[in-house]
Scaffold this active site. Structure first.
Site, short mmCIF file in Angstrom:
data_model
loop_
_atom_site.label_atom_id
_atom_site.label_comp_id
_atom_site.label_asym_id
_atom_site.label_seq_id
_atom_site.Cartn_x
_atom_site.Cartn_y
_atom_site.Cartn_z
N GLU A 30 0.72 -0.92 0.30
CA GLU A 30 0.30 0.37 0.18
C GLU A 30 0.93 1.46 -0.13
OE1 GLU A 30 -2.89 -0.46 -1.42
OE2 GLU A 30 -2.99 -2.11 0.46
N ASP A 167 -3.91 0.04 -9.83
CA ASP A 167 -5.05 -0.32 -9.79
C ASP A 167 -5.00 -0.15 -11.74
OD1 ASP A 167 -4.78 0.57 -7.67
OD2 ASP A 167 -6.30 2.24 -8.37
#
Length: 374
Positions: A30, A167
């Site tokens: 992350e 993404d």
């Protein structure tokens, strides 16, 4: 009603075809993507569907979720002209045009089941579905990475969201029962085995219903902190920093931000090593838990809804749990044995009820194929 039927009802003719792209769940890694580090997402078995056909005069975008259509001209649309959800569509058209690729006006109808605002990248899913549709309808040959890069440019430069490229790469490169191991510096992809059912495991996604927003000051502030830390350390990006060098940073906030990125990269590589070697996926549980602690304490991007969900899931038997996505809300993932999944769900739901919070929505994440014709 199917998206093709919605299209026919709205436009009075059938679409040429329907294209789809998945949302994504990030298993681990992350805020490492814009630091040129490593990420390990999977393409989710929830998708955005786009029915499309060439149009005359203007591009029109419709969705059953939206009361009014949005229209713009493919040949002239520029950043700032289209806002809201349709900006992700217009941004893709603009990115194609800016790259010197052909564009045409289209009639589009958009549907899907990727939860919006949950940190599962509904925006990249929409961008990639539109991009593969536009490429096919203009006869433009692009590889998976090129499509992902165009979609990322749309989000960064047209929409104005300072996200990394994970993404879109996950949405394009996803494969069933595989994780997408991405080196964000080189955009090199390796597919890592992740057939959880064969190991008696499930990956729960706990949508905490605490929405996050990436186009606000918090995400940009974290990115700026990382850039400043890299500058002070004299490295191109935090991917190049070491754990020891990070501890020399005088500014405590920058030290904690950099420490999260450096240790998160290490955790991604360790998870990849274990799964690539065929080890029991249960062994990655403590790494998921450590990732959450790092996001909570060093990067400071969690909120009470996600902290409670992660802690209660582990207390109820999850092998590991962590927030996934950009932070400040969104979803938690929990790696659970097949037979304990319901117990974990019930425990988190009960903990929310005790606090007077809205019930979370829990579903299984299954690694699925990437974008293409539906």
């Amino acid at each position: 009603m199917s998206v093709a039927a919605h299209f026919s009802e709205a436009y009075g003719r059938p679409p040429v075809a329907v294209w789809a792209a998945p949302g994504r769940v990030n298993l681990i890694g992350e805020h490492t993507d814009y630091n040129e580090g490593f990420v390990l997402p999977l393409a989710l078995d929830r998708r955005t569907l786009v029915a499309a056909a060439p149009a005359e005069g203007a591009t029109t975008v419709r969705s059953s979720r939206e009361a009014e259509p949005v229209a713009f001209a493919a040949a002239t649309v520029v950043p700032g002209e289209v806002t809201g959800w349709a900006a992700y569509v217009a941004g893709v058209v603009w990115a194609f045009r800016e790259a010197g690729l052909p564009v045409v006006d289209l009639d589009l109808f958009v549907e899907g089941d990727v939860p919006v605002g949950a940190g599962l990248s509904s925006s990249a899913s929409l961008e990639c579905a539109v991009a593969v549709a536009l490429a096919e309808l203009t006869g433009t040959a692009l590889d998976l990475t090129e499509v992902a890069q165009l979609a990322r440019r749309a989000e960064n430069e047209f929409v104005g969201a300072p996200t990394g490229g994970m993404d879109q790469m996950a949405a394009m490169h996803g494969v069933a029962d595989r994780l997408v191991f991405l080196d964000t510096r080189s955009d090199q992809v390796e597919l890592i085995p992740f057939a959880l059912a064969a190991h008696g495991l499930r990956l729960l996604v706990i949508d905490t219903r605490a929405p996050h927003r990436l186009v606000d000051g918090q995400y940009g502030a974290r990115r700026a902190d990382c850039a400043k830390a890299a500058e002070l350390l004299g490295v191109p990006a935090l991917r190049d920093a070491t754990a020891d060098s990070v501890e020399t940073l005088a500014d405590e906030r920058l030290r904690r931000r950099a420490r999260h990125v450096v240790t998160e990269d290490e955790r991604v590589l360790e998870v990849v090593d274990r799964l690539r070697a065929g080890k029991d996926p249960r062994t990655i549980g403590p790494l998921l838990a450590a990732s959450h602690a790092s996001m909570r304490d060093d990067f400071e991007i969690t909120v009470p809804h996600v902290d409670v969900a992660a802690a209660v899931a582990e207390e109820a038997g999850a092998h590991g749990a962590r927030m996934t996505g950009g932070g400040f809300g969104g979803c938690v993932i929990a790696l659970v044995d097949t037979e304990t999944g319901d117990r974990v769900t019930d425990a988190v739901t009960g903990a929310y009820a005790e606090r007077g919070w809205d019930a979370p929505v829990v579903f299984d994440a299954v690694a699925a194929d990437g974008a293409g014709r539906a």
